[in-house]
Design a protein around this motif. Structure first.
Motif, PDB file in Angstrom:
ATOM      1  N   ASP A  37      -5.397  16.740   9.204  1.00  0.00           N
ATOM      2  CA  ASP A  37      -4.263  16.410   8.730  1.00  0.00           C
ATOM      3  C   ASP A  37      -3.978  14.640   8.929  1.00  0.00           C
ATOM      4  OD1 ASP A  37      -3.857  18.732   7.635  1.00  0.00           O
ATOM      5  OD2 ASP A  37      -3.005  19.474   9.758  1.00  0.00           O
ATOM      6  N   VAL A  38      -4.523  14.446  10.290  1.00  0.00           N
ATOM      7  CA  VAL A  38      -4.128  13.014  10.806  1.00  0.00           C
ATOM      8  C   VAL A  38      -5.100  12.026   9.964  1.00  0.00           C
ATOM      9  CG1 VAL A  38      -4.056  11.391  12.695  1.00  0.00           C
ATOM     10  CG2 VAL A  38      -2.989  13.968  13.277  1.00  0.00           C
ATOM     11  N   SER A  39      -6.321  12.675   9.772  1.00  0.00           N
ATOM     12  CA  SER A  39      -7.200  11.890   8.749  1.00  0.00           C
ATOM     13  C   SER A  39      -6.674  11.574   7.694  1.00  0.00           C
ATOM     14  CB  SER A  39      -8.586  12.589   9.165  1.00  0.00           C
ATOM     15  OG  SER A  39      -9.422  11.797   8.180  1.00  0.00           O
ATOM     16  N   ARG A  40      -6.151  12.457   7.040  1.00  0.00           N
ATOM     17  CA  ARG A  40      -5.625  12.399   5.527  1.00  0.00           C
ATOM     18  C   ARG A  40      -4.341  11.422   5.459  1.00  0.00           C
ATOM     19  NH1 ARG A  40      -6.869  17.777   4.777  1.00  0.00           N
ATOM     20  NH2 ARG A  40      -4.798  18.449   5.229  1.00  0.00           N
ATOM     21  N   LEU A  41      -3.580  11.499   6.886  1.00  0.00           N
ATOM     22  CA  LEU A  41      -2.443  10.450   6.660  1.00  0.00           C
ATOM     23  C   LEU A  41      -2.676   9.170   7.127  1.00  0.00           C
ATOM     24  CD1 LEU A  41      -0.033  12.910   8.941  1.00  0.00           C
ATOM     25  CD2 LEU A  41       0.131  12.314   6.382  1.00  0.00           C
ATOM     26  N   THR A  42      -3.715   8.761   7.901  1.00  0.00           N
ATOM     27  CA  THR A  42      -4.069   7.516   8.240  1.00  0.00           C
ATOM     28  C   THR A  42      -5.299   7.019   7.370  1.00  0.00           C
ATOM     29  OG1 THR A  42      -5.533   8.296  10.242  1.00  0.00           O
ATOM     30  CG2 THR A  42      -3.182   8.085  10.587  1.00  0.00           C
ATOM     31  N   GLY A  43      -6.081   7.762   7.152  1.00  0.00           N
ATOM     32  CA  GLY A  43      -7.332   7.145   6.272  1.00  0.00           C
ATOM     33  C   GLY A  43      -8.275   6.803   7.493  1.00  0.00           C
ATOM     34  N   LEU A  44      -8.233   7.315   8.693  1.00  0.00           N
ATOM     35  CA  LEU A  44      -9.215   7.056   9.725  1.00  0.00           C
ATOM     36  C   LEU A  44     -10.098   8.579   9.665  1.00  0.00           C
ATOM     37  CD1 LEU A  44      -6.936   5.774  12.525  1.00  0.00           C
ATOM     38  CD2 LEU A  44      -8.552   4.677  11.066  1.00  0.00           C
ATOM     39  N   SER A  45     -11.385   8.571  10.127  1.00  0.00           N
ATOM     40  CA  SER A  45     -12.173   9.535   9.863  1.00  0.00           C
ATOM     41  C   SER A  45     -11.820  10.775  10.911  1.00  0.00           C
ATOM     42  CB  SER A  45     -13.563   9.093  10.181  1.00  0.00           C
ATOM     43  OG  SER A  45     -13.974   9.101  11.351  1.00  0.00           O
ATOM     44  N   LEU A  83       2.954  -4.665  15.231  1.00  0.00           N
ATOM     45  CA  LEU A  83       2.001  -3.814  14.798  1.00  0.00           C
ATOM     46  C   LEU A  83       2.455  -3.090  13.500  1.00  0.00           C
ATOM     47  CD1 LEU A  83       1.635  -2.425  18.624  1.00  0.00           C
ATOM     48  CD2 LEU A  83       0.009  -3.757  17.232  1.00  0.00           C
ATOM     49  N   ARG A  84       3.011  -3.388  12.821  1.00  0.00           N
ATOM     50  CA  ARG A  84       3.351  -2.829  11.567  1.00  0.00           C
ATOM     51  C   ARG A  84       2.696  -3.585  10.170  1.00  0.00           C
ATOM     52  NH1 ARG A  84       5.900   1.868  12.546  1.00  0.00           N
ATOM     53  NH2 ARG A  84       5.022   2.520  10.606  1.00  0.00           N
ATOM     54  N   SER A  85       2.525  -3.090   9.084  1.00  0.00           N
ATOM     55  CA  SER A  85       2.028  -3.901   7.929  1.00  0.00           C
ATOM     56  C   SER A  85       3.401  -4.243   7.431  1.00  0.00           C
ATOM     57  CB  SER A  85       1.233  -2.882   6.987  1.00  0.00           C
ATOM     58  OG  SER A  85       2.113  -1.873   6.625  1.00  0.00           O
ATOM     59  N   PRO A  86       3.265  -5.515   6.628  1.00  0.00           N
ATOM     60  CA  PRO A  86       4.637  -5.915   6.440  1.00  0.00           C
ATOM     61  C   PRO A  86       5.467  -5.026   5.475  1.00  0.00           C
ATOM     62  CG  PRO A  86       2.645  -7.463   5.833  1.00  0.00           C
ATOM     63  CD  PRO A  86       2.249  -6.175   6.269  1.00  0.00           C
ATOM     64  N   ASP A  87       4.912  -4.000   4.713  1.00  0.00           N
ATOM     65  CA  ASP A  87       5.666  -3.274   3.851  1.00  0.00           C
ATOM     66  C   ASP A  87       5.494  -1.738   4.401  1.00  0.00           C
ATOM     67  OD1 ASP A  87       3.068  -2.284   3.435  1.00  0.00           O
ATOM     68  OD2 ASP A  87       3.032  -2.565   1.324  1.00  0.00           O
ATOM     69  N   GLY A  88       5.156  -1.535   5.543  1.00  0.00           N
ATOM     70  CA  GLY A  88       5.158  -0.271   6.278  1.00  0.00           C
ATOM     71  C   GLY A  88       4.242   0.723   5.641  1.00  0.00           C
ATOM     72  N   ALA A  89       3.389   0.255   4.815  1.00  0.00           N
ATOM     73  CA  ALA A  89       2.516   1.120   3.992  1.00  0.00           C
ATOM     74  C   ALA A  89       1.000   0.833   4.156  1.00  0.00           C
ATOM     75  CB  ALA A  89       2.945   1.102   2.540  1.00  0.00           C
ATOM     76  N   THR A  90       0.199   1.863   4.321  1.00  0.00           N
ATOM     77  CA  THR A  90      -1.210   1.789   4.553  1.00  0.00           C
ATOM     78  C   THR A  90      -1.745   1.470   3.185  1.00  0.00           C
ATOM     79  OG1 THR A  90      -1.586   3.880   4.167  1.00  0.00           O
ATOM     80  CG2 THR A  90      -1.334   3.117   6.433  1.00  0.00           C
ATOM     81  N   PRO A  91      -2.990   0.565   3.307  1.00  0.00           N
ATOM     82  CA  PRO A  91      -3.467   0.169   2.002  1.00  0.00           C
ATOM     83  C   PRO A  91      -4.086   1.419   1.271  1.00  0.00           C
ATOM     84  CG  PRO A  91      -4.417  -1.167   3.825  1.00  0.00           C
ATOM     85  CD  PRO A  91      -3.564  -0.164   4.466  1.00  0.00           C
TER      86      PRO A  91
END
Length: 105
Positions: A37-45, A83-91
């Motif tokens: 679940d965390v992998s899907r949310l974050t894009g980290l494996s 520590l956040r992206s400018p728009d608050g969204a991950t690429p």
């Protein structure tokens, strides 16, 4: 992600100490999430998250830190704007909220 997760002192301490392995473990436990679940949310494996939680790996790449924090939708009040992206969204995920990303997965 349930809002109460971010109010927990141990979660806030893990964020303050930049202990991202402990943060992931706590968030997963309190939010009743699996590593997948965390992998899907974050894009980290999932494999990386497993090593992060076990202490075998550290999260030092600032882009990956931002990706983790954005994916988990950590309140900016707890991380600071640096520590956040400018728009608050991950690429990888755009601007969808975490709960809708999980539901659609």
């Amino acid at each position: 992600m349930p809002e109460h997760v971010w109010d927990m002192p141990e979660v806030q301490l893990a964020l303050m100490e930049r202990d991202f392995g402990k943060l992931c473990t706590l968030v997963r436990s309190l939010g009743q999430l699996r590593q997948d679940d965390v992998s899907r949310l974050t894009g980290l494996s999932q494999a990386f998250l497993s090593m992060l939680e076990s202490g075998d790996r550290k999260l030092t790449n600032i882009d990956k830190v931002v990706q983790l924090l954005d994916g988990l939708e950590v309140p900016v009040e707890l991380t600071g704007p640096m520590l956040r992206s400018p728009d608050g969204a991950t690429p990888l995920h755009g601007t969808q909220c975490a709960s809708s990303r999980l539901q659609s997965a």
